[in-house]
Design a protein around this motif. Structure first.
Motif, PDB file in Angstrom:
ATOM      1  N   ALA A  44       1.660  24.404 -21.720  1.00 20.40           N
ATOM      2  CA  ALA A  44       2.636  25.474 -21.964  1.00 20.40           C
ATOM      3  C   ALA A  44       2.060  26.825 -21.558  1.00 20.40           C
ATOM      4  O   ALA A  44       2.765  27.659 -20.980  1.00 20.40           O
ATOM      5  CB  ALA A  44       3.053  25.478 -23.431  1.00 20.40           C
ATOM      6  N   ASP A  45       0.778  27.037 -21.833  1.00 20.25           N
ATOM      7  CA  ASP A  45       0.132  28.295 -21.451  1.00 20.25           C
ATOM      8  C   ASP A  45       0.103  28.457 -19.932  1.00 20.25           C
ATOM      9  O   ASP A  45       0.369  29.547 -19.416  1.00 20.25           O
ATOM     10  CB  ASP A  45      -1.289  28.373 -22.005  1.00 20.25           C
ATOM     11  N   ARG A  46      -0.219  27.391 -19.216  1.00 18.70           N
ATOM     12  CA  ARG A  46      -0.236  27.467 -17.752  1.00 18.70           C
ATOM     13  C   ARG A  46       1.150  27.788 -17.207  1.00 18.70           C
ATOM     14  O   ARG A  46       1.286  28.580 -16.271  1.00 18.70           O
ATOM     15  CB  ARG A  46      -0.742  26.157 -17.148  1.00 18.70           C
ATOM     16  N   LEU A  47       2.165  27.171 -17.772  1.00 21.53           N
ATOM     17  CA  LEU A  47       3.534  27.455 -17.336  1.00 21.53           C
ATOM     18  C   LEU A  47       3.907  28.901 -17.650  1.00 21.53           C
ATOM     19  O   LEU A  47       4.505  29.591 -16.827  1.00 21.53           O
ATOM     20  CB  LEU A  47       4.523  26.490 -17.986  1.00 21.53           C
ATOM     21  N   THR A  53       3.435  25.134  -3.879  1.00 19.06           N
ATOM     22  CA  THR A  53       2.975  26.497  -3.573  1.00 19.06           C
ATOM     23  C   THR A  53       4.126  27.492  -3.541  1.00 19.06           C
ATOM     24  O   THR A  53       3.900  28.686  -3.362  1.00 19.06           O
ATOM     25  CB  THR A  53       2.230  26.534  -2.222  1.00 19.06           C
ATOM     26  N   GLY A  54       5.354  27.002  -3.695  1.00 22.51           N
ATOM     27  CA  GLY A  54       6.508  27.875  -3.729  1.00 22.51           C
ATOM     28  C   GLY A  54       7.094  28.205  -2.368  1.00 22.51           C
ATOM     29  O   GLY A  54       8.026  28.988  -2.272  1.00 22.51           O
ATOM     30  N   GLY A 102       2.762  31.494 -15.294  1.00 26.51           N
ATOM     31  CA  GLY A 102       3.351  31.490 -13.961  1.00 26.51           C
ATOM     32  C   GLY A 102       2.923  30.339 -13.076  1.00 26.51           C
ATOM     33  O   GLY A 102       3.230  30.327 -11.887  1.00 26.51           O
ATOM     34  N   GLY A 103       2.243  29.351 -13.646  1.00 20.87           N
ATOM     35  CA  GLY A 103       1.855  28.189 -12.858  1.00 20.87           C
ATOM     36  C   GLY A 103       3.079  27.428 -12.373  1.00 20.87           C
ATOM     37  O   GLY A 103       4.090  27.373 -13.059  1.00 20.87           O
ATOM     38  N   ASN A 104       2.986  26.860 -11.180  1.00 23.11           N
ATOM     39  CA  ASN A 104       4.097  26.079 -10.637  1.00 23.11           C
ATOM     40  C   ASN A 104       4.327  24.873 -11.534  1.00 23.11           C
ATOM     41  O   ASN A 104       3.423  24.084 -11.787  1.00 23.11           O
ATOM     42  CB  ASN A 104       3.787  25.642  -9.203  1.00 23.11           C
ATOM     43  N   LEU A 153      13.008  21.904 -17.042  1.00 15.51           N
ATOM     44  CA  LEU A 153      11.621  22.328 -17.195  1.00 15.51           C
ATOM     45  C   LEU A 153      11.009  22.719 -15.853  1.00 15.51           C
ATOM     46  O   LEU A 153      10.114  23.544 -15.769  1.00 15.51           O
ATOM     47  CB  LEU A 153      10.786  21.210 -17.842  1.00 15.51           C
ATOM     48  N   LEU A 154      11.521  22.133 -14.785  1.00 17.26           N
ATOM     49  CA  LEU A 154      10.987  22.409 -13.452  1.00 17.26           C
ATOM     50  C   LEU A 154      11.643  23.605 -12.773  1.00 17.26           C
ATOM     51  O   LEU A 154      11.133  24.106 -11.776  1.00 17.26           O
ATOM     52  CB  LEU A 154      11.125  21.167 -12.563  1.00 17.26           C
TER      53      LEU A 154
END
Length: 136
Positions: free
Chosen positions: A70-73, A110-111, A76-78, A133-134
């Motif tokens: 959750a912290d990574r998301l 990578t967006g 701003g993590g993909n 979620l994605l």
């Protein structure tokens, strides 16, 4: 077995000429009963939330994420990369599972590319998470 606490009450009952029975009680007793009713209403609402969340988890509409994920998301993590890594999958595995090249998946992570909605649904299913979620 615990003994129930007794509450002393100064309630008066009045029988009206129209046949109604009325209870007259001190303001402090009335306030206590209102507070208890409010607590019961809050408890019922909390129970409903827990039941709905439990049902959503069982139906796969929600997923419980570890705090680190959750912290990574939140940072701003993909979402595809973060969830894929949390699930212990390598890019090649996920790419094969959804029918795309590893290069295409890399571009999604990578967006640089987003992919059509149908592909996003496949990725969500392969990762075992709700599609929303994605979606950023």
């Amino acid at each position: 077995m615990a003994k129930a606490a007794t509450v002393k009450s100064n309630v008066q009952f009045i029988h009206t000429p129209s046949g109604d029975d009325l209870a007259v009680l001190p303001r402090t007793e009335y306030d206590r009963l209102v507070a208890l009713a409010g607590e019961a209403k809050e408890d019922a609402a909390a129970s409903r939330i827990v039941r709905n969340s439990t049902r959503a988890l069982k139906e796969g509409r929600e997923v419980v994420l570890p705090k680190s994920v959750a912290d990574r998301l939140a940072d701003g993590g993909n979402a595809v990369r973060v969830i894929r890594e949390w699930r212990g999958m390598i890019q090649g595995e996920l790419a094969v599972a959804v029918g795309i090249s590893q290069n295409y998946l890399s571009e999604i992570e990578t967006g640089r590319r987003k992919g059509p909605a149908e592909l996003q649904k496949k990725i969500a299913r392969a990762l075992g998470v709700p599609m929303d979620l994605l979606i950023e």
